[in-house]
Write a protein that holds these residues in place. Structure first.
Motif, PDB file in Angstrom:
ATOM      1  N   ASP A 142      33.329  38.242  40.142  1.00 35.48           N
ATOM      2  CA  ASP A 142      33.526  39.252  39.073  1.00 35.48           C
ATOM      3  C   ASP A 142      33.028  38.772  37.709  1.00 35.48           C
ATOM      4  O   ASP A 142      33.466  39.284  36.673  1.00 35.48           O
ATOM      5  CB  ASP A 142      35.011  39.637  38.952  1.00 35.48           C
ATOM      6  N   LYS A 145      31.725  41.484  35.386  1.00 39.43           N
ATOM      7  CA  LYS A 145      32.648  42.543  34.960  1.00 39.43           C
ATOM      8  C   LYS A 145      33.359  42.197  33.649  1.00 39.43           C
ATOM      9  O   LYS A 145      34.531  42.525  33.461  1.00 39.43           O
ATOM     10  CB  LYS A 145      33.676  42.814  36.061  1.00 39.43           C
ATOM     11  N   THR A 147      34.625  39.521  32.523  1.00 43.90           N
ATOM     12  CA  THR A 147      35.886  38.783  32.728  1.00 43.90           C
ATOM     13  C   THR A 147      35.987  37.548  31.840  1.00 43.90           C
ATOM     14  O   THR A 147      37.077  36.996  31.675  1.00 43.90           O
ATOM     15  CB  THR A 147      36.001  38.347  34.200  1.00 43.90           C
ATOM     16  N   ARG A 369      41.051  41.673  32.228  1.00 49.53           N
ATOM     17  CA  ARG A 369      39.735  42.036  31.686  1.00 49.53           C
ATOM     18  C   ARG A 369      38.900  42.770  32.731  1.00 49.53           C
ATOM     19  O   ARG A 369      38.172  43.721  32.398  1.00 49.53           O
ATOM     20  CB  ARG A 369      39.013  40.785  31.189  1.00 49.53           C
ATOM     21  N   ARG A 370      38.995  42.348  33.974  1.00 53.33           N
ATOM     22  CA  ARG A 370      38.270  43.042  35.042  1.00 53.33           C
ATOM     23  C   ARG A 370      38.778  44.468  35.204  1.00 53.33           C
ATOM     24  O   ARG A 370      38.002  45.412  35.371  1.00 53.33           O
ATOM     25  CB  ARG A 370      38.454  42.269  36.355  1.00 53.33           C
ATOM     26  N   THR A 371      40.102  44.628  35.103  1.00 55.89           N
ATOM     27  CA  THR A 371      40.708  45.958  35.236  1.00 55.89           C
ATOM     28  C   THR A 371      40.261  46.876  34.099  1.00 55.89           C
ATOM     29  O   THR A 371      39.927  48.050  34.326  1.00 55.89           O
ATOM     30  CB  THR A 371      42.241  45.836  35.247  1.00 55.89           C
ATOM     31  N   TYR A 373      37.532  46.614  32.362  1.00 55.39           N
ATOM     32  CA  TYR A 373      36.118  46.900  32.581  1.00 55.39           C
ATOM     33  C   TYR A 373      35.940  48.002  33.633  1.00 55.39           C
ATOM     34  O   TYR A 373      35.183  48.966  33.417  1.00 55.39           O
ATOM     35  CB  TYR A 373      35.404  45.622  33.014  1.00 55.39           C
ATOM     36  N   GLU A 374      36.636  47.868  34.757  1.00 57.38           N
ATOM     37  CA  GLU A 374      36.514  48.861  35.825  1.00 57.38           C
ATOM     38  C   GLU A 374      37.100  50.205  35.402  1.00 57.38           C
ATOM     39  O   GLU A 374      36.571  51.267  35.767  1.00 57.38           O
ATOM     40  CB  GLU A 374      37.211  48.354  37.091  1.00 57.38           C
TER      41      GLU A 374
END
Length: 839
Positions: A142, A145, A147, A369-371, A373-374
């Motif tokens: 990830d 993304k 992160t 941070r990934r969440t 971004y998604e």
């Protein structure tokens, strides 16, 4: 003129001392080395060079299921884009990450020669090929993304990640070592299953103690296996971030039943031990006679594993040889743990719980941070799908508006200025009236005709529903901390099942300095030391009791220049204190002295002890479990009549090079040492047959460096020859003082015949000295049921019973105990006790 020049001078700042400038410059340099080179980041457990290598391979798509690339290709990208240092440093890092004996879990899959455990160098980078190993992909999971934060490279032309969003706790599973300016780090590798189980336990209870974490992480797990001796060092390291552990090689001892030889087979080495250098060290010790008992040394290692074979000589103990190898070679090493890592730009020392907590915090940050971004990406897609669904539901009007527009811009303006209503069939769209945005209009204008079919329209509805569900799930992650931790837990379980393996390194809970005693049957031994320093032991059963006046049995071969000077009977489990003419004391286990036949002189003490040049042993004393109470004393007597007592606890700290026992005057030497309890009585006997008997309490306790006080005044040319300790016992037992002269005469006298006096006197007669019997050479305390051993300067021993020796008064010469030749003299008498088995 002066004023004009002054005005033209450049602006200056406050003067700084050179000390301040150097201090600041040095600190800047030190921090640069710490942060930029030597110390790993706590979040991904990587030093900058390793991080840049992995990222460069990621950019080259040099992953585990793709073809290998030349190492030189990877090194070139690293130094050209990311790492402002030489190619050797980068290639050395790549080589280490590919070595199975260096890394617990290798991060690079190498093809070619990447060195060996013998210390062989890797082939040049133009010959070897590399790609990421499978587990290394988890470092970059990830990364696209958003992160992690991105920073400029050394020239600002590229962006590189500040750290990698690793899904594995690399700082613990692979460990690291590095030396910076003013600090260092040395973190051992661990088993990935154990570390992840500890992480899961921390997720369940973030207040868990380090002792409870150690139920999951047993200790370091090295790629070369080995055995860790003792858990105390592990606990210290895990609690404080600093500790020492002892790692031993794994071995097997095989015995040849026919020849009696033993074979020691080394199958695993301690971490980071060079096999070739280890074998060279063993060979060097054998060649220089610092290690005995080895007949042959072979390296039988092959592709199936490590195998070093050490063949012992006949009747030599493999366990004793191993103890010497552990003490003098790298078959046992000390691994110093120092868990230092960089956290938020600052180097700190961490305990194991803090390292796990930092990793979990990294996973929380990365997943959050990934969440985000998604979620942002899905919201944008949801917005576009809504526009497409509205457009399809009003497709005839949309097509008409586009057809009537004269240009693309006019079509956009017409579509954006209309309030659209959803078709009743599309209940998923919540808003009744809808105005297109520029993003939606662009997607509508890019729509292909085949997407207007009924099936494609239903696909939009399905995608819209799916997107809504994903958005709901992502919002749940951001709003529920427990749900976020559950995701971290599931990822860790997945990693454990994918890469987990069994522990390699065995851990022994207790470290025993010498564990050979448990493997040797206890037996009484006769210890002999000659004047020239040869020592050996023989079983007491070799010498059967003889009648008084016998010629004796040869105990050892003695040359004209040498004589037997010390004889002691002790268990082979006992420790012997050996006191030298320089006032030092040394320690030696009885079983460490070679057991040899009567025809063998023995082994030089210089090969068993770290004796100085021309240093000689003048007294020996046996220590066992019964007399080793630290509240006891060691009582000393010298040839010139000085006595001293010192607490035994002052001799508890053993050192290979010995420690000071007492300070000797010039021309004096230690003649005896004994263990006392502070309430005993002391008897000294001189070569002219005189004796003095006084209370031990008359001699105050002194330090090791003291000289002592006068115990007995001597006539010229006389010396003290014996020290006897008389124990104060509740039950009165009948004791005798057995005296023996140099011409083989002796007697026993009741202890009651000797009266207590004050120390420092001339003494009373204990044995009449004359030309017939010669000077007094030995005196001991005995019981009638005891046995004694008499030894001559020619190496002959006589073992006899005390009851066969006449009991007479003090002022007599005695009877013949042993027959001696003209050039032969009796030198010592030793008591055996009454429980010796006669064979």
């Amino acid at each position: 003129m002066f004023e004009k020049n002054k005005e033209s001078l450049p602006i200056t700042y406050e003067d700084e001392t050179i000390e301040d400038e150097i201090k600041q410059s040095y600190l800047d340099y030190a921090m640069s080395v710490i942060i930029g080179r030597a110390i790993p980041d706590i979040r991904d457990g990587l030093k900058p060079v390793h991080r840049r290598v992995i990222f460069a391979m990621h950019e080259l798509n040099n992953i585990w299921n793709k073809k290998y690339l030349k190492s030189a290709r990877v090194v070139g990208d690293v130094i050209g884009k990311y790492h402002p240092h030489g190619d050797c440093a980068v290639y050395d890092a790549i080589v280490r990450m590919a070595q199975e004996f260096s890394m617990r879990y290798v991060l690079i899959d190498g093809q070619g020669n990447f060195g060996s455990i013998d210390g062989d160098n890797a082939a040049a980078m133009r010959y070897t090929e590399v790609r990421m190993s499978r587990i290394t992909n988890e470092f970059l999971y990830d990364i696209e993304k958003s992160t992690v934060d991105w920073v400029d490279n050394y020239d600002g032309s590229e962006k590189i990640p500040e750290f990698l969003p690793s899904r594995i706790p690399n700082l613990l599973i692979n460990g690291t070592s590095g030396i910076a300016v003013g600090m260092a780090t040395n973190i051992p590798p661990h088993n990935i299953k154990e570390v992840i189980n500890a992480c899961l336990a921390f997720i369940d209870n973030n207040k868990i103690s380090i002792e409870d974490l150690m139920k999951y992480i047993k200790g370091p797990d090295f790629p070369t296996s080995g055995i860790i001796h003792g858990k105390s060092g592990i606990l210290d390291a895990y609690k404080t971030g600093k500790g020492r552990i002892y790692i031993r090689a794994k071995y097997i001892i095989e015995k040849n039943k026919i020849t009696g030889n033993e074979k020691i087979i080394i199958t695993e080495l301690p971490y980071q031990v060079n096999k070739a250098r280890l074998i060279e060290k063993i060979a060097y010790l054998v060649k220089n006679k610092r290690l005995f008992g080895i007949n042959e040394l072979r390296d039988e290692s092959d592709k199936d594993g490590l195998r070093i074979v050490i063949e012992t000589k006949r009747y030599e103990s493999g366990e004793i040889i191993l103890n010497n190898l552990f003490a003098h070679t790298q078959l046992e090493v000390v691994y110093s743990i120092n868990m230092v890592a960089v956290d938020k730009g600052k180097p700190k020392k961490f305990n194991i719980k803090q390292i796990i907590e930092a990793f979990i915090n990294q996973r929380i940050e990365v997943i959050t941070r990934r969440t985000l971004y998604e979620l942002k990406k899905l919201k944008k897609r949801k917005h576009i799908i809504e526009g497409l669904i509205i457009a399809i539901s009003n497709i005839d009007v949309v097509i008409e508006l586009i057809k009537s527009a004269s240009s693309l811009e006019q079509a956009k303006n017409k579509l954006i200025n209309i309030k659209w209503k959803k078709n009743k069939l599309y209940k998923e769209i919540i808003i009744d009236e809808y105005i297109f945005t520029e993003y939606q209009i662009k997607a509508i204008l890019d729509l292909k005709l085949h997407r207007l079919t009924s099936l494609e329209s239903k696909n939009y509805i399905y995608e819209y529903k799916n997107t809504l569900n994903k958005i709901t799930n992502l919002k749940k992650i951001l709003s529920s901390f427990d749900y976020l931790m559950e995701i971290i837990r599931n990822e860790l379980v997945e990693i454990s099942s994918k890469y987990g393996d069994n522990r390699k390194t065995k851990i022994n809970a207790i470290r025993n300095e010498i564990n050979t005693v448990d493997l040797i049957n206890e037996e009484k031994m006769v210890v002999t030391v000659s004047r020239s320093g040869y020592a050996k032991i023989q079983p007491i059963s070799v010498y059967q009791a003889q009648k008084r006046g016998g010629r004796g049995k040869l105990a050892t071969i003695i040359t004209d220049e040498d004589v037997i000077e010390h004889l002691l009977v002790a268990s082979n489990h006992d420790t012997i204190l050996l006191f030298s003419d320089k006032g030092k004391v040394y320690w030696l286990k009885v079983y460490e002295i070679p057991q040899k036949s009567r025809s063998y002189r023995g082994r030089p003490l210089v090969n068993l002890l770290y004796l100085d040049e021309n240093e000689k042993i003048t007294a020996i004393l046996a220590i066992n479990d019964e007399n080793s109470n630290k509240n006891n004393y060691i009582f000393f007597a010298t040839a010139l009549g000085k006595v001293k007592r010192t607490y035994m606890k002052q001799f508890a700290r053993q050192r290979n090079c010995g420690i000071i026992a007492l300070n000797l005057e010039e021309g004096d030497r230690l003649i005896g040492a004994a263990i006392t309890n502070g309430k005993d009585n002391v008897m000294l006997l001189a070569s002219n047959g005189k004796s003095i008997y006084f209370k031990e309490s008359e001699v105050r306790a002194m330090g090791r460096n003291a000289t002592g006080v006068m115990g007995m005044r001597l006539f010229p040319k006389n010396k003290i020859i014996s020290l006897i300790i008389i124990k104060n016992q509740k039950k009165l037992q009948k004791y005798y003082i057995l005296t023996a002269s140099e011409k083989g005469y002796g007697k026993r006298t009741l202890l009651e015949d000797f009266n207590l006096r004050k120390r420092g006197g001339l003494g009373v007669i204990a044995m009449r000295s004359s030309k017939r019997n010669g000077k007094l050479v030995s005196a001991i305390k005995v019981k009638e049921s005891d046995e004694i051993i008499l030894i001559t300067n020619r190496g002959k021993l006589v073992r006899t019973r005390v009851k066969e020796i006449s009991c007479v008064s003090r002022d007599t010469q005695g009877v013949k105990l042993i027959r001696v030749n003209k050039e032969e003299k009796l030198v010592s008498v030793v008591r055996l006790g009454e429980k010796i088995d006669l064979k």
